[in-house]
Design a protein around this motif. Structure first.
Motif, PDB file in Angstrom:
ATOM      1  N   ILE A 166       0.860  -1.179   0.000  1.00 11.17           N
ATOM      2  CA  ILE A 166       0.000   0.000   0.000  1.00 11.17           C
ATOM      3  C   ILE A 166       0.895   1.228   0.000  1.00 11.17           C
ATOM      4  O   ILE A 166       1.819   1.338   0.809  1.00 11.17           O
ATOM      5  N   VAL A 167       0.630   2.126  -0.927  1.00 12.77           N
ATOM      6  CA  VAL A 167       1.429   3.340  -1.071  1.00 12.77           C
ATOM      7  C   VAL A 167       0.543   4.530  -0.724  1.00 12.77           C
ATOM      8  O   VAL A 167      -0.513   4.729  -1.333  1.00 12.77           O
ATOM      9  N   CYS A 168       0.953   5.306   0.273  1.00 13.17           N
ATOM     10  CA  CYS A 168       0.160   6.433   0.777  1.00 13.17           C
ATOM     11  C   CYS A 168       0.835   7.754   0.430  1.00 13.17           C
ATOM     12  O   CYS A 168       2.044   7.909   0.617  1.00 13.17           O
ATOM     13  N   ASP A 169       0.046   8.700  -0.056  1.00 13.09           N
ATOM     14  CA  ASP A 169       0.556  10.052  -0.287  1.00 13.09           C
ATOM     15  C   ASP A 169       0.852  10.710   1.057  1.00 13.09           C
ATOM     16  O   ASP A 169       0.019  10.690   1.961  1.00 13.09           O
ATOM     17  N   ARG A 170       2.011  11.312   1.173  1.00  7.80           N
ATOM     18  CA  ARG A 170       2.404  11.942   2.435  1.00  7.80           C
ATOM     19  C   ARG A 170       1.714  13.286   2.662  1.00  7.80           C
ATOM     20  O   ARG A 170       1.751  13.827   3.762  1.00  7.80           O
ATOM     21  N   ASN A 171       1.078  13.812   1.634  1.00 11.10           N
ATOM     22  CA  ASN A 171       0.400  15.100   1.735  1.00 11.10           C
ATOM     23  C   ASN A 171      -1.103  14.915   1.553  1.00 11.10           C
ATOM     24  O   ASN A 171      -1.554  13.950   0.931  1.00 11.10           O
ATOM     25  N   PRO A 172      -1.914  15.831   2.108  1.00  6.56           N
ATOM     26  CA  PRO A 172      -3.378  15.717   1.988  1.00  6.56           C
ATOM     27  C   PRO A 172      -3.785  15.572   0.526  1.00  6.56           C
ATOM     28  O   PRO A 172      -3.152  16.159  -0.351  1.00  6.56           O
ATOM     29  N   PRO A 173      -4.819  14.762   0.240  1.00 11.22           N
ATOM     30  CA  PRO A 173      -5.714  14.076   1.193  1.00 11.22           C
ATOM     31  C   PRO A 173      -5.216  12.703   1.652  1.00 11.22           C
ATOM     32  O   PRO A 173      -6.003  11.882   2.090  1.00 11.22           O
TER      33      PRO A 173
END
Length: 449
Positions: A166-173
Motif C-alpha cells: 500500500i502506497v500512501c501520499d504523504r500530503n493531503p488528502p
C-alpha cells in the motif's frame, strides 16, 4: 501544565494517521495475542522519512552478454557451475545498484526489468505471510470459524509471502493505493515465465500474482453502505475484472475508470485472509471499544433472564469475551429467544460437554422452534461496525452479536472463498453464514420481579 499554544504545538507533532487495516475473523485480537508485526489490526502512520518508490528506467535483457550483467557473469557462472540464468543476472545487476525492481520473465532468454527510484512524496507499507524485514504487517491464513478449520494450519498457505503493498501520499488528502505483490529482501518483485503478465498499449509491463489480490470498494460506507463489485489489482495498480478462477492464466477485462485508491470500508482479499481498510476519518466516526462496552453494560443492566433456569444473564467484559462464563447468554438462533445454558429437550448424558460448549441444535422451550442453540458473543472489533447501534442481532450460526445495521451489511457482503466462490461470513469469526437465515433479532426476557 501545557499552555494553549503548547497544546497546539503538541498536536502538530502527532503523527499523521493514514488509516488502519483490520483482519476479518479475529474479533479484536489474535488467539495468542497481538505481538509486533503479527496482529489483528495494523495502523499506518506517516513515516519519519519517506520510503516510497516509483518506476524509473526499463531494461530489456535478451542474452547473458548484455553489458549490464557482463561484469557479474563470471561470479554467477562459478556459483551455478557454468549455467547462468538471465533472471539471476538481471536481479544481480539491478540489486548491485541498491534499487527496487520488478522483473518480468518473458522467456528463458528474455527478461524485462523495471527499475524503481525513491519517491519523496509517498510512504510504502508491505503486507504478506513472510516475517522478513520488508514486511510491515504479517498476515497468516484465517481459520474459517469451525472446528475442522483448526487442523488447516498444517495445509500449505495460499497467502503470498510478499502479497501486496500500500502506497500512501504523504500530503493531503493522504490517498492510499494498493498494488499486488511486495518487494522481497532483495528489493525485487519477480514474475516468472508462468505468471500472468502483459505489455500495455502505452508500453509498460504489468502482471498478476498467482492467487491474486482482490479488492471491493463499497458505496456510501458507512452511512448507507452498499456492496461494490469485486475486482483484481495488478502489480502496477491497475484494476481488472476477476479471472474465471482465482489463479487462472487469463486476466479479466480492464475495469475502465476504476481506481486502486482505497476508501473507507474497502475490502482486500489475499486468498486466505480478508482485510478491511478504515480511513483515519472513518475511524473517528466509528464506535470506540469504550462505547461498545457501554452498550454491553446497558444490556446487562436490564437484567435479562433465562426463562428456564430463571437466572440473570450477563455478557462478560470484552477482554474476556473468548471464554464461556456461567452467566453467558445463549440463544436459539432460529427464533431469537435468549436463554441461559441448559439441557432442556436434549440428552444430557450423550456428548454433553462437547455438544453444549460448541453449540448444537435444539427446540426452544418458549416457541418450540428447532434450530441452532449457541452461546452469544459480543462483536468487540470496533472497525467492523457500520454504526453505533445497540447489540440487538446475532449472526447465524456462530452467535456473534452486533447492531442490526452492521449485521445486515455483512450478511449481504459475499467474501471470496476458494478458487471462484463467494459467500457471506461473520466478520468477527469468519464462520460461513447460513444460506437463508444469516442473522436474527434477539429476544431477551426481562426480570419477573
Amino acid at each position: 501544565m501545557l499552555q494553549p499554544n503548547q497544546h497546539e504545538h503538541a498536536r502538530s507533532k502527532d503523527p499523521v494517521k493514514y488509516g488502519e487495516l483490520v483482519i476479518l475473523g479475529y474479533n479484536g485480537s489474535l488467539p495468542g495475542g497481538d505481538r509486533g508485526r503479527k496482529r489483528s489490526r495494523f495502523a499506518l502512520y506517516r513515516r519519519a522519512k519517506a520510503n516510497g518508490v516509483k518506476p524509473s528506467a526499463v531494461h530489456v535483457l535478451s542474452n547473458p552478454h548484455d553489458s549490464k550483467v557482463r561484469f557479474i557473469q563470471h561470479i554467477a557462472a562459478a556459483v551455478h557451475c557454468g549455467i547462468v540464468r538471465v533472471r539471476d543476472l538481471c536481479l544481480q545487476a539491478v540489486n548491485s545498484r541498491g534499487q527496487h525492481s520488478i522483473s518480468f520473465t518473458l522467456s528463458r532468454s528474455q527478461t524485462v526489468v523495471v527499475e524503481y527510484c525513491h519517491d519523496n512524496d509517498t510512504d510504502m507499507f508491505q503486507i504478506g505471510r513472510s516475517t522478513e524485514s520488508p514486511i510491515d504487517f504479517v498476515v497468516t491464513d484465517t481459520p474459517g470459524g469451525s472446528k475442522e478449520s483448526e487442523d488447516s494450519s498444517s495445509a500449505p498457505s495460499t497467502i503470498s509471502r510478499f502479497a501486496c503493498r500500500i502506497v500512501c501520499d504523504r500530503n493531503p488528502p493522504f490517498t492510499a493505493r494498493i498494488y499486488a505483490a511486495g518487494f522481497d529482501s532483495s528489493k525485487n518483485i519477480f514474475l516468472g515465465e508462468k505468471a500472468t503478465k502483459w505489455k500495455n498499449p502505452d508500453g509498460h509491463m504489468d502482471g498478476l500474482t498467482t492467487n491474486g489480490v482482490l479488492v471491493m470498494h463499497p458505496l456510501g460506507f458507512p452511512e448507507e453502505p452498499k456492496q461494490g463489485a469485486w475486482r483484481e489489482i495488478s502489480v502496477c495498480g491497475d484494476v481488472y475484472a476477476l479471472r474465471e478462477t482465482r489463479s487462472g492464466p487469463i486476466r479479466g477485462p480492464l475495469a475502465v475508470g476504476e481506481s486502486s485508491a482505497l476508501q473507507d470500508g474497502s475490502l482486500v482479499d489475499l486468498c486466505g485472509a480478508t482485510l478491511l481498510w478504515r480511513t483515519a476519518d472513518g475511524l473517528l466516526k466509528s464506535p470506540s471499544l469504550r462505547h461498545l462496552d457501554t452498550l454491553r453494560l446497558e444490556l446487562n443492566a436490564g437484567r435479562p433472564q433465562c426463562p428456564v433456569g430463571l437466572s440473570t444473564l450477563a455478557f462478560p467484559s470484552l477482554p474476556r469475551s473468548h471464554s464461556l462464563e456461567e452467566r453467558q447468554p445463549w440463544a436459539y438462533l432460529a427464533c431469537g429467544h435468549v436463554h441461559g445454558r441448559h439441557d432442556w429437550g436434549r440428552r444430557p448424558e450423550r456428548h454433553r460437554e462437547e455438544s453444549v460448549c460448541a453449540g448444537s441444535h435444539g427446540e426452544c422451550p418458549l416457541c418450540r422452534t428447532v434450530g441452532p442453540y449457541v452461546p452469544l458473543w459480543l462483536g468487540c472489533e470496533p472497525g467492523l461496525y457500520v454504526d453505533a447501534g445497540a447489540p440487538t442481532h446475532a449472526f447465524v450460526p456462530c452467535g456473534h452479536v452486533c447492531s442490526e445495521k452492521t449485521g445486515r451489511y455483512w450478511a449481504e457482503t459475499p467474501l471470496p472463498h476458494g478458487t471462484h466462490a463467494f459467500r457471506p461470513t461473520c466478520p468477527f469469526c469468519s464462520a460461513p453464514l447460513a444460506h437463508t437465515h444469516t442473522h436474527t433479532r434477539l429476544i431477551f426476557q426481562g426480570p419477573v420481579d
